[in-house]
Design an enzyme around this catalytic site. Sequence first.
Site, PDB file in Angstrom:
ATOM      1  N   ASP A   1       3.080  -1.968  13.284  1.00 38.99           N
ATOM      2  CA  ASP A   1       3.573  -2.076  11.916  1.00 38.99           C
ATOM      3  C   ASP A   1       4.988  -1.518  11.857  1.00 38.99           C
ATOM      4  OD1 ASP A   1       3.250  -2.586   9.100  1.00 38.99           O
ATOM      5  OD2 ASP A   1       1.132  -2.082   9.346  1.00 38.99           O
TER       6      ASP A   1
ATOM      7  N   HIS B   1      -5.470  -3.963   4.471  1.00 37.26           N
ATOM      8  CA  HIS B   1      -5.591  -2.545   4.109  1.00 37.26           C
ATOM      9  C   HIS B   1      -5.173  -2.251   2.677  1.00 37.26           C
ATOM     10  CE1 HIS B   1      -1.420  -3.196   5.024  1.00 37.26           C
ATOM     11  NE2 HIS B   1      -1.089  -2.007   4.577  1.00 37.26           N
ATOM     12  N   ASP B   2      -4.655  -3.237   1.975  1.00 44.83           N
ATOM     13  CA  ASP B   2      -4.148  -3.026   0.614  1.00 44.83           C
ATOM     14  C   ASP B   2      -5.023  -3.654  -0.464  1.00 44.83           C
ATOM     15  OD1 ASP B   2      -1.934  -1.471   1.204  1.00 44.83           O
ATOM     16  OD2 ASP B   2      -0.598  -3.181   1.454  1.00 44.83           O
TER      17      ASP B   2
ATOM     18  N   GLU C   1       5.554  -9.223   5.573  1.00 43.77           N
ATOM     19  CA  GLU C   1       4.851  -9.037   4.304  1.00 43.77           C
ATOM     20  C   GLU C   1       5.774  -9.517   3.185  1.00 43.77           C
ATOM     21  OE1 GLU C   1       2.546  -5.493   1.862  1.00 43.77           O
ATOM     22  OE2 GLU C   1       4.427  -5.032   2.885  1.00 43.77           O
TER      23      GLU C   1
ATOM     24  N   ASP D   1       6.684  -4.670   7.382  1.00 44.81           N
ATOM     25  CA  ASP D   1       6.324  -4.229   6.036  1.00 44.81           C
ATOM     26  C   ASP D   1       7.427  -4.583   5.039  1.00 44.81           C
ATOM     27  OD1 ASP D   1       4.438  -2.505   4.417  1.00 44.81           O
ATOM     28  OD2 ASP D   1       6.240  -1.280   4.187  1.00 44.81           O
TER      29      ASP D   1
END
Length: 601
Positions: free
Chosen positions: A111, A353-354, A276, A218
């Site tokens: 990440d 994960h969000d 993302e 990200d």
Amino acid sequence: MGSPQNTILVDRHGQEPWWKAATFYQVYPASFKDSNGDGWGDLPGLISKLDYLDDLGVDCVWVCPIFESPQADMGYDVSDYRKIHAPYGTLADVDTLVRECHARQMKVILDLVVNHTSIEHQWFKESRSSKDNPKRSWYIWKPPRFDEHGNRQPPTNWRGYFAGSTWAWDETTSEYYLHLYAPEQPDLNWDNPECRAAIYQETMRFWLDRGVDGFRIDTVNKFSKHADYTDAPISDPNSSLQPAPEMWCNGPRIHEFIHEMNREVLAPYSAVSVGELSNTPDPQSVLPYVSAKRQELDMVFEFSAIRLGNGNLFGGKYSYQPFTLPTLKAMTSKWQRFIDGTDGWTTVFCENHDNGRAVSRFGDTSTHEFWRRSAKTLALWQTTMTGSLFLYQGQEIGMTNMPAAWGIEEYKDIEAVNFYNEAVASGDQARIDKTKHGLSILARDHSRIPFQWSEEPNAGFCSGEASPWMRVHDDCGTINVEAQTGDPESILEFYRGMLKLRKKHRNVFVFGRHVLLEPEDEHVWIYLKEEQGGDGASTRKRALVVMNFSREERPLLDVAAALGCEGEAARFLVGTDGVESKISSLKGWEGRIYCNFEVAV
């Protein structure tokens, strides 16, 4: 320079890069597997489970942030990109992870969090030390404004993602710095070329030289802000702070920056990239990011489907908004088809994960049987979609949201805590209740509780004597890897089979054209997957996916007609109930695939 094995070509006539047909598996390391009894997942724990991932059918492991961090936002606040947060392990553990993955023909991506750093990062410490420090312009600083009464005010009225202003006052130099997320996460200034060069060297080449195969990037479309820093229009008259994503998403220099990142780092290493991409609901705005000729990113995550149920991303995010199956179908079809006729690529995912767990949001957890059936139907949906497939840890065993009976104290995530506290501070009981309800469905915490490995204490995530950092799910005794392994009726074994089927018929499922049928049906989801190219329309392989997204039995359409073939030429390929049912209807939460090609026995 490192030489990751990303130049291997696979699939469609041997002309496609490996990552297009790959199954990626996202690991949230704090919650995956604890090896040393401290209740916190770690790299040795992940390494110990690589055979499990290999057996599942995973091609690439995506590891959420493991870098040194004060953990204000679970590692998305990095204080040193070249060090590992001690509870996760060491640099040597990362080297072992890469080596062991490659030995199993799996790849590893990390990440990359470079829209912002931690407030504890050395770059920021220098930047805040004085206005004439060489790194001052590596972050975004602005003087205060003053109202008619002489009271100090932030430079703009922007509301941040975690509630509150996007600006934090710093006494050292009497200026504000920008932070789109928590105050502990100051935004980097990508307009500064020295800052960008440092990012490329210290956060990217450092890890690529150690053998990692690429990055999930990200908040990739927030690097370029609109530099005039003006107030956002008033959309919430009850607040002094206003949502302003148009001020920092897809800014004026964003494509310049990402093209430069690709040219300077990603392309020379043949590193895979997935960005993302939030707040970009128009396909024509997404295509430039993933067009091969533009040389920016390989693929992106677009969130329209996975965000269904959310209110707006700011004050009303956790005011749950029910949606219908036709809405989900239309959204999915839109992002399956947006690459048609282009040189772009897309991704497939319904968990990360969000967000809350997919089976609790899109499936049915009202009974154990509907939980099992709906989780398998969701697996059928995901594994037949066009694009690169991303699974999130626990998705393959049908992990569910935290029990509704759990109290608000079990929510650890900074976003959930801030939104709940904001609701409480309002004194509005209706708002408090709405927020609690929304959190019970949508909160990020649901995906972050410990992975359920077995019936052992603490679900096998950590030793029975340890205290896990988040509470283990009450259902871990029945929903776990050990219980599902070898059970032909289980969700886990169904995923294993479907991932093999997806690769076997990749030209249909991975690369095929998606055609939505009967879009307004509120119970049954039907689409055709058609091989592209070939000798002609009449010889192309086709698969028909039919799924009942309700508890009641529903009629089955004319399969042969939908496939465009004679009756006997329509063949049953696979179904969530195993063998083909001879009845002309679908049971509750049943899914099947029919095809027009020979099926090996």
